[in-house]
Scaffold this active site. Structure first.
Site, PDB file in Angstrom:
ATOM      1  N   LYS A   1       0.803  -1.303   0.172  1.00 26.83           N
ATOM      2  CA  LYS A   1       0.049   0.108  -0.056  1.00 26.83           C
ATOM      3  C   LYS A   1       0.845   1.316  -0.177  1.00 26.83           C
ATOM      4  O   LYS A   1       0.588   2.292  -0.767  1.00 26.83           O
ATOM      5  CB  LYS A   1      -0.865  -0.029   0.985  1.00 26.83           C
ATOM      6  CG  LYS A   1      -1.998  -1.082   1.159  1.00 26.83           C
ATOM      7  CD  LYS A   1      -2.969  -1.353   2.315  1.00 26.83           C
ATOM      8  CE  LYS A   1      -3.587  -2.435   2.123  1.00 26.83           C
ATOM      9  NZ  LYS A   1      -4.432  -2.890   3.401  1.00 26.83           N
TER      10      LYS A   1
ATOM     11  N   GLN B   1      -4.518  -1.723   9.482  1.00 28.39           N
ATOM     12  CA  GLN B   1      -4.463  -3.291   8.982  1.00 28.39           C
ATOM     13  C   GLN B   1      -4.990  -4.122   9.974  1.00 28.39           C
ATOM     14  O   GLN B   1      -4.641  -4.319  11.134  1.00 28.39           O
ATOM     15  CB  GLN B   1      -2.788  -3.400   8.753  1.00 28.39           C
ATOM     16  CG  GLN B   1      -2.710  -4.645   7.987  1.00 28.39           C
ATOM     17  CD  GLN B   1      -3.250  -4.423   6.672  1.00 28.39           C
ATOM     18  OE1 GLN B   1      -3.125  -3.654   5.821  1.00 28.39           O
ATOM     19  NE2 GLN B   1      -3.883  -5.744   6.185  1.00 28.39           N
TER      20      GLN B   1
ATOM     21  N   ASP C   1     -11.022   2.825   4.255  1.00 21.27           N
ATOM     22  CA  ASP C   1     -11.085   1.336   4.275  1.00 21.27           C
ATOM     23  C   ASP C   1     -12.520   0.973   4.018  1.00 21.27           C
ATOM     24  O   ASP C   1     -12.956  -0.189   3.547  1.00 21.27           O
ATOM     25  CB  ASP C   1     -10.546   0.471   5.237  1.00 21.27           C
ATOM     26  CG  ASP C   1      -9.514  -0.379   4.949  1.00 21.27           C
ATOM     27  OD1 ASP C   1      -9.248  -0.537   3.668  1.00 21.27           O
ATOM     28  OD2 ASP C   1      -8.605  -0.891   5.731  1.00 21.27           O
TER      29      ASP C   1
END
Ligand code: NDP
Length: 289
Positions: free
Chosen positions: A53, A97, A120
């Site tokens: 990412k 994460q 997200d």
């Protein structure tokens, strides 16, 4: 034989679009979008996703930092980190994460992220916006699938889309996206309690497999000419590979490809799209902040 949907090429085009938009913003005097990535512990898979990412962000001109914390960080301390990032105006997007260590409640941490920075698209407010069809952040993997379909010229309006899998990160949000105005599919969602799943799958114009079982979708479950999207990532033993395994999807590709009109490979189909959508979301966060 089906045409292969090339997720690598389509995701490269999206990254190029984001890069251009970031450059345009910069030319107009705006600072670069900034993504804060929070990584807890030393799980190699999580670390590798985070590196991917960060690299993809840098390539399109998005600045990012990975804030790494020891596995022993308490839930309260991690919530403090999120609160700090929420109130920092130089941070556009926040990504924690997952999974987090067992002593930390993933849900509490996600719920603490400001919905305005929730790149997200896991916060309940983001999910609510998605369900009622409001503009906003898009769930990465499901939105990547819709991009793949639209950019491959697949007619979604009125198509019957059968999704196998009802997880909160793939099946359910994808069902909402496919149902929304503008995409306009008729959607059926199947799961482990679905009766006569093969018969339902055979009705699909667009069949999406998000199950996590190698070769689950066999040729007898696919209508001739259907578009088949394989989300699954499964390891199967393969002594011919140096690492001893290879990655396969949920679809028996060799048997299904001759029947389908379009099909995604694994790897190189849905996978590369996920980061592309994250970059789109980070750009959106910067544009609306
Ligand atoms: P989950 O394990 O959260 O969900 C799997 C779903 O499949 C569940 O809804 C489950 O039903 C259903 N299922 C399991 N077994 C059966 C069965 N025998 N018949 C019918 N339905 C069944 O997985 P995810 O959604 O997180 O991921 C699915 C796959 O996609 C995994 O391989 C994952 O690695 C991959 N993935 C790939 C991504 C990418 O970027 N390409 C991103 C995210 C995931 P029930 O709810 O009833 O248990």
């Amino acid at each position: 034989m089906a045409h292969i949907i090339d997720g690598k090429a389509i995701s490269a085009r999206i990254r190029e679009e984001v890069k251009q938009a970031v450059a345009d913003r910069s030319a107009a005097g705006h600072r670069a979008p900034y993504l804060a990535v929070v990584l807890v512990g030393d799980d190699p898979a999580s670390a590798s996703y985070v590196r991917g990412k960060a690299k993809a962000s840098a390539e399109v001109g998005i600045e990012s930092d990975t804030l790494t914390y020891d596995v022993s960080i308490s839930e309260e301390e991690l919530l403090d980190v999120v609160h700090r990032l929420n109130s920092d105006d130089s941070v556009d997007g926040i990504l924690v994460q997952l999974p987090l260590p067992d002593h930390i409640d993933d849900r509490k941490v996600i719920d603490a992220i400001s919905p305005a920075k929730d790149v997200d698209c896991f916060h309940p407010a983001s999910v609510g916006n998605l369900v009622i069809g409001l503009d906003g952040f898009k769930p990465a993997t499901p939105a990547g699938i819709v991009e793949l379909l639209q950019r491959s010229g697949v007619q979604t309006s009125g198509a019957h889309c059968v999704i196998i899998g009802r997880s909160n990160i793939v099946g359910k949000p994808l069902a909402n996206l496919m149902l929304n105005k503008g995409v306009d599919a008729t959607v059926t969602v199947c799961h482990s309690r679905t009766k006569d799943l093969p018969a339902i799958a055979r009705q699909a114009d667009i069949l999406v497999a998000a199950i996590g079982r190698a070769n689950f979708v066999t040729a007898d479950m696919v209508k001739p000419g259907a578009v088949v999207i394989d989300v699954g990532i499964n390891r199967v033993e393969d002594a011919t590979r140096e690492r001893g395994y290879r990655l396969v999807g949920d679809v028996d590709f060799e048997a299904v490809a001759p029947i389908a009109s379009l099909i995604t490979p694994v790897p190189g189909g849905v996978g590369p799209m996920t980061i592309a959508v994250l970059l789109q979301n980070t750009l959106l966060a910067a544009s609306t902040s």
